[in-house]
Scaffold this active site. Structure first.
Site, PDB file in Angstrom:
ATOM      1  N   ASN A  44      90.455  64.855  71.960  1.00 20.65           N
ATOM      2  CA  ASN A  44      91.338  64.051  71.119  1.00 20.65           C
ATOM      3  C   ASN A  44      91.920  62.883  71.920  1.00 20.65           C
ATOM      4  O   ASN A  44      92.166  63.000  73.129  1.00 20.65           O
ATOM      5  CB  ASN A  44      92.429  64.884  70.445  1.00 20.65           C
ATOM      6  CG  ASN A  44      93.203  65.792  71.366  1.00 20.65           C
ATOM      7  OD1 ASN A  44      92.719  66.230  72.393  1.00 20.65           O
ATOM      8  ND2 ASN A  44      94.436  66.083  70.984  1.00 20.65           N
ATOM      9  N   GLU A  46      94.998  60.312  71.472  1.00 21.27           N
ATOM     10  CA  GLU A  46      96.191  59.978  70.677  1.00 21.27           C
ATOM     11  C   GLU A  46      96.648  58.545  70.933  1.00 21.27           C
ATOM     12  O   GLU A  46      96.118  57.841  71.796  1.00 21.27           O
ATOM     13  CB  GLU A  46      97.302  60.991  70.999  1.00 21.27           C
ATOM     14  CG  GLU A  46      96.888  62.398  70.596  1.00 21.27           C
ATOM     15  CD  GLU A  46      98.007  63.425  70.702  1.00 21.27           C
ATOM     16  OE1 GLU A  46      99.049  63.142  71.331  1.00 21.27           O
ATOM     17  OE2 GLU A  46      97.813  64.529  70.148  1.00 21.27           O
ATOM     18  N   CYS A  55      90.420  62.692  66.542  1.00 22.02           N
ATOM     19  CA  CYS A  55      90.219  64.096  66.903  1.00 22.02           C
ATOM     20  C   CYS A  55      88.995  64.265  67.805  1.00 22.02           C
ATOM     21  O   CYS A  55      88.077  63.424  67.811  1.00 22.02           O
ATOM     22  CB  CYS A  55      90.002  64.935  65.650  1.00 22.02           C
ATOM     23  SG  CYS A  55      91.459  65.149  64.625  1.00 22.02           S
ATOM     24  N   GLU A  57      86.466  66.335  67.564  1.00 23.04           N
ATOM     25  CA  GLU A  57      85.190  66.484  66.853  1.00 23.04           C
ATOM     26  C   GLU A  57      84.630  65.117  66.469  1.00 23.04           C
ATOM     27  O   GLU A  57      83.436  64.858  66.589  1.00 23.04           O
ATOM     28  CB  GLU A  57      85.375  67.313  65.575  1.00 23.04           C
ATOM     29  CG  GLU A  57      85.904  68.717  65.792  1.00 23.04           C
ATOM     30  CD  GLU A  57      87.436  68.805  65.750  1.00 23.04           C
ATOM     31  OE1 GLU A  57      88.119  67.929  66.314  1.00 23.04           O
ATOM     32  OE2 GLU A  57      87.926  69.760  65.141  1.00 23.04           O
ATOM     33  N   CYS A  92      90.162  70.026  61.528  1.00 21.53           N
ATOM     34  CA  CYS A  92      91.019  69.514  60.450  1.00 21.53           C
ATOM     35  C   CYS A  92      90.152  69.043  59.278  1.00 21.53           C
ATOM     36  O   CYS A  92      88.923  68.936  59.381  1.00 21.53           O
ATOM     37  CB  CYS A  92      91.903  68.373  60.963  1.00 21.53           C
ATOM     38  SG  CYS A  92      91.045  66.793  61.101  1.00 21.53           S
ATOM     39  N   CYS A  95      87.908  65.976  59.894  1.00 19.50           N
ATOM     40  CA  CYS A  95      86.752  66.308  60.747  1.00 19.50           C
ATOM     41  C   CYS A  95      85.716  67.123  59.974  1.00 19.50           C
ATOM     42  O   CYS A  95      84.510  66.937  60.158  1.00 19.50           O
ATOM     43  CB  CYS A  95      87.204  67.049  61.998  1.00 19.50           C
ATOM     44  SG  CYS A  95      88.063  65.960  63.149  1.00 19.50           S
TER      45      CYS A  95
HETATM   46  N1  THU Z   1      93.140  67.583  66.638  1.00 22.09           N
HETATM   47  C1  THU Z   1      91.811  67.527  66.950  1.00 22.09           C
HETATM   48  O1  THU Z   1      91.413  66.893  67.923  1.00 22.09           O
HETATM   49  N2  THU Z   1      90.930  68.161  66.133  1.00 22.09           N
HETATM   50  C2  THU Z   1      91.278  68.868  65.027  1.00 22.09           C
HETATM   51  O2  THU Z   1      90.416  69.307  64.295  1.00 22.09           O
HETATM   52  C3  THU Z   1      92.700  69.143  64.751  1.00 22.09           C
HETATM   53  C4  THU Z   1      93.667  68.303  65.491  1.00 22.09           C
HETATM   54  C5  THU Z   1      94.095  66.868  67.487  1.00 22.09           C
HETATM   55  C6  THU Z   1      94.749  65.678  66.831  1.00 22.09           C
HETATM   56  C7  THU Z   1      96.017  65.527  67.632  1.00 22.09           C
HETATM   57  O3  THU Z   1      95.736  64.745  68.779  1.00 22.09           O
HETATM   58  C8  THU Z   1      96.330  66.949  68.082  1.00 22.09           C
HETATM   59  O4  THU Z   1      95.154  67.712  67.861  1.00 22.09           O
HETATM   60  C9  THU Z   1      97.487  67.580  67.348  1.00 22.09           C
HETATM   61  O5  THU Z   1      97.313  67.494  65.980  1.00 22.09           O
END
Ligand code: THU
Length: 134
Positions: A44, A46, A55, A57, A92, A95
């Site tokens: 991920n 941010e 994210c 994925e 999520c 994704c």
């Molecule tokens: N996140 C992912 O990388 N993949 C997911 O499927 C769920 C959430 C990340 C996004 C954010 O940087 C952190 O997890 C918290 O939500």
């Protein structure tokens, strides 16, 4: 090349170490197997503007597509607090939809639950997925 679930989870864990998550402190790693046998990892990424977060994925999917790979055999995903071992992190909704664009319904999605491999399929994660052809 065949990859076992434990190896895929370890590659996802390795990618997770590169997560840029200074806001949530929740680090996610993913490892996608291309149909050609190559691995595409993601973490991920941010941003101070939270809507810009990417994210793990989707990072992995974008890397593969940018290299011309559109077909996949499995994905492993692990997530958790930065600095701890990654565990259960179901993808999520966004994704799931992005993966569904490229991945068949029977494709394994390998998660880790209580430290052990926990495999689902794309169809389990996104039943009745939107598809222009159905
Ligand atoms: N996140 C992912 O990388 N993949 C997911 O499927 C769920 C959430 C990340 C996004 C954010 O940087 C952190 O997890 C918290 O939500």
């Amino acid at each position: 090349m065949e990859w076992d679930y434990q190896t895929l989870l370890q590659k996802a864990e390795d990618a997770r170490r590169n997560a840029y998550a200074p806001y949530s402190h929740y680090a996610v790693g993913a490892c996608l197997i291309g149909q050609n046998g190559s691995l595409y990892t993601g973490c991920n990424v941010e941003n101070a503007s939270s809507g810009c977060c990417i994210c793990a994925e989707r990072t992995a999917v974008a890397k593969a597509v940018a290299e011309g790979v559109h077909a996949f055999g499995a994905i492993a995903v692990v997530g958790g607090e930065t600095g701890e071992q990654g565990d259960f992190c179901p993808p999520c909704g966004i994704c799931r939809q992005v993966l569904a664009e490229f991945c068949p319904k029977d494709m394994p999605v390998v998660l880790r639950r209580d430290g052990k491999p926990f495999a689902l399929t794309m169809g389990d994660l996104l039943p009745y997925a939107f598809d222009l052809e159905t």
